[in-house]
Write an enzyme that holds these catalytic residues in place. Structure first.
Site, short mmCIF file in Angstrom:
data_model
loop_
_atom_site.label_atom_id
_atom_site.label_comp_id
_atom_site.label_asym_id
_atom_site.label_seq_id
_atom_site.Cartn_x
_atom_site.Cartn_y
_atom_site.Cartn_z
N SER A 361 0.83 -1.20 0.00
CA SER A 361 0.00 0.00 0.00
C SER A 361 0.87 1.25 0.00
O SER A 361 1.72 1.42 -0.85
CB SER A 361 -0.96 -0.05 1.20
OG SER A 361 -2.01 0.86 1.04
N ASP A 475 -5.71 -3.93 -2.13
CA ASP A 475 -4.63 -3.56 -1.21
C ASP A 475 -4.01 -4.80 -0.57
O ASP A 475 -4.70 -5.66 -0.03
CB ASP A 475 -5.20 -2.65 -0.13
CG ASP A 475 -4.14 -1.97 0.71
OD1 ASP A 475 -3.30 -2.68 1.29
OD2 ASP A 475 -4.16 -0.73 0.79
#
Length: 609
Positions: A361, A475
């Site tokens: 991320s 993610d």
């Protein structure tokens, strides 16, 4: 599987003839060898001659098994040339070189093998079968007494439990991947520079360039001597040294580094198998590097600029080969990832050079900036321009697939990373995402940096998932928010982990429940069930999504923290996941946390190159 070391039962070993007494040169050489074997050092010349007469020569190719755990213990082995690995439960616990004996317990107890033994190098051993050994013991009481005494001393010295061996590569072969004088010169130059870098680190190293030999065993004995005297032995397998030497180098290496200018085109069908490729070139790389990686499929690759950066790039290659390269893994955490900038600044000031990077991320975003060569100041400027001023995460939409369209975020990634590809970066880089359909972790190590980072930042609910073939990617924090294990798998050196989403404590030192309060978050309304009061802090929607995303990976993060040599965890629980405006404050906290962590770490943990 048959015992590879048995001359009678076949297998991977290649048995030689029995060296019965009176066979001149071979016998004399064998007796001279036994004089230096600790197991037989206490015997007389006559007794050693009897051992040699009873022995069978067994050759085991690199990667072949001498025997496996649970096999019948029916022989004693003595390493003549090469290296053997002793494995227990799949873990290498000892490496044995010339003169080492193994299988002693089999002769005393007639039990099964308690460990497996595999050839790390092409290895030649002397095998004395149980029946031959019994005959030797029964035919000469003095021999039995002398050998039993020596054997007992050997067992005492090896009784201490061995720790797992490191993953470093002690013998490395450099080979040009295309024919020609220029390619050979490039391979020689890289090998020389790596040798210089290893010596500069305080390691003992030697470079062997080979040649022809009448006795094929001469190469093995030369390598044994050099490996005993050095931490690392480099072998150069180019055309000038001849085919015999080249074949030997490829068989004996822990790692084979193919050296090539990628503009030379695709590799030929006869190109040697390699574990690494060193790309030596000055031209833009993306067009040329990809085809080579696709055709050769090495475990890893290295960029070596033949110009001003040559020594620095060769030094990075040397550190990775020696298991001394520092890796940096950055966790996800939205705006809290701005603390990674401060950590990078502290590491730079401490003189710690980072060779490998990766993250999840926002950690993948920051690691990508560093992998492209940006300084901490340049990283902070990029974050201020893109994440603070442009606010890429505020193009809200009607919640059908996500809260934002992500078009502003996509434009930001293209401005920051352009069309750079992961495989052309100077330093190793990866980003992590998760497949919603299969639950698999996906590690991005090829392709456009912008795409890998963008996918890794697709926070479920906030950003739409990405369809990639038959995958639906989001993610990486869903599965692995602190992916230390990805970088640790190669065993190339210590790893620094920066965790900005550390699991908050649930109880204080007195055992009382801890309630986290965060400034700037909405106050809750009284619950109709009376479970919460209006004074309780309620996380924002984005914070709730982020915490829910990494909730399942907290346990894995705890395990991954143990794989890192150093963990840096800035205190950031009071910062919201979209509070990018606190950039300077967050970078300062990351810097302070890194300075404190480095001060408490051993000085030898991350030696300067």
């Amino acid at each position: 599987m048959p015992d590879a070391g048995s001359a009678d039962r076949g297998g991977n070993g290649v048995p030689g003839k029995r060296t019965r007494g009176g066979e001149s040169e071979a016998t004399a050489e064998g007796e001279a060898f036994l004089r230096h074997v600790p197991l037989f050092a206490g015997l007389s010349e006559e007794q050693r001659a009897r051992v040699l007469a009873a022995a069978t020569v067994v050759r085991v190719p690199a990667g072949g098994w001498l025997f496996k755990e649970g096999d019948e213990g029916d022989a004693l082995y003595v390493v003549r040339t090469g290296r053997l690995e002793v494995l227990r439960d799949g873990v290498v616990i000892r490496v044995l070189g010339a003169g080492a004996a193994l299988g002693e317990l089999a002769l005393l107890t007639a039990g099964d093998r308690s460990a497996s033994v595999r050839a790390r190098r092409e290895t030649e051993v002397l095998r004395v079968g149980q029946s031959d050994f019994a005959a030797l013991l029964g035919g000469d009481p003095a021999f039995a007494l002398a050998l039993t005494r020596t054997l007992g001393q050997q067992l005492q010295r090896t009784a201490v439990a061995a720790a797992p061996m490191s993953n470093e590569s002690r013998v490395v072969t450099f080979v040009p991947l295309v024919p020609g004088e220029a390619a050979c010169a490039a391979a020689s130059r890289v090998a020389d520079a790596v040798l210089t870098a290893l010596v500069a680190m305080g390691l003992k190293a030697e470079l062997l360039r080979g040649g022809e030999a009448d006795d094929p065993g001469a190469f093995g004995r030369l390598l044994d001597r050099c490996e005993d005297a050095n931490d690392h032995v480099l072998l150069l397998a180019d055309e000038a040294a001849g085919r015999q030497w080249g074949d030997f180098c490829l068989r004996q290496a822990d790692r084979v580094v193919g050296v090539v200018d990628p503009t030379s085109g695709r590799p030929e069908a006869a190109a040697p198998e390699v574990t690494d490729i060193a790309f030596v070139n000055r031209v833009p790389r993306a067009t040329f590097v990809g085809p080579w990686l696709e055709a050769v499929r090495p475990a890893t690759h290295h960029q070596v600029d033949p110009g001003a950066r040559f020594d620095a790039d060769a030094g990075r290659l040397a550190r990775r080969l020696a298991g001394r390269s520092v890796g940096l893994v950055l966790s996800g955490g939205g705006a809290r990832g701005m603390a990674h900038i401060g950590v990078m600044r502290a590491l730079t000031e401490a003189g710690i050079v980072i060779d490998r990077l990766g993250g999840t991320s926002m950690g993948s975003f920051m690691a990508g900036l560093a992998a492209m060569g940006l300084s901490p100041d340049e990283m902070q400027q990029a974050a201020r321009s893109e994440l603070v001023a442009r606010k890429p995460f505020n193009d809200y939409t009607v919640p059908r697939h996500s809260l934002i369209k992500a078009r502003k975020a996509e434009a930001m990634l293209l401005r920051v990373f352009g069309h750079r590809r992961i495989e052309e970066l100077d330093r190793t880089y990866f980003a992590v995402s998760a497949d919603l359909l299969t639950g698999d972790e996906v590690v991005h190590q090829r392709g456009p940096v912008a795409v890998a980072v963008g996918i890794s930042m697709c926070l479920p609910g906030l950003v739409p998932p990405v369809v990639a073939g038959d995958r639906l990617l989001v993610d990486g924090g869903v599965l692995n928010n602190l992916p230390v294990d990805v970088l640790a798998a190669s065993g190339e050196g210590p790893i620094i982990a920066v965790d900005v989403m550390r699991k908050p404590p649930t109880r204080d030192r007195e055992g009382k429940p801890v309630r986290s309060r965060s400034r700037g978050r909405a106050r809750g309304r009284p619950s109709p069930f009376g479970l919460f009061s209006a004074d309780d802090d309620v996380p924002s929607l984005v914070d709730t999504l982020a915490r829910a995303t990494v909730l399942g990976s907290w346990r894995r993060a705890d395990a991954n923290r143990l794989k890192a040599a150093l963990v840096i965890s800035p205190e950031l629980m009071d910062v919201g996941l979209l509070e990018f405006r606190k950039l300077d404050q967050l970078a300062a906290r990351g810097y302070a946390a890194a300075v404190d962590a480095l001060a408490a770490a051993p000085a030898t943990l991350f030696p300067c190159p």
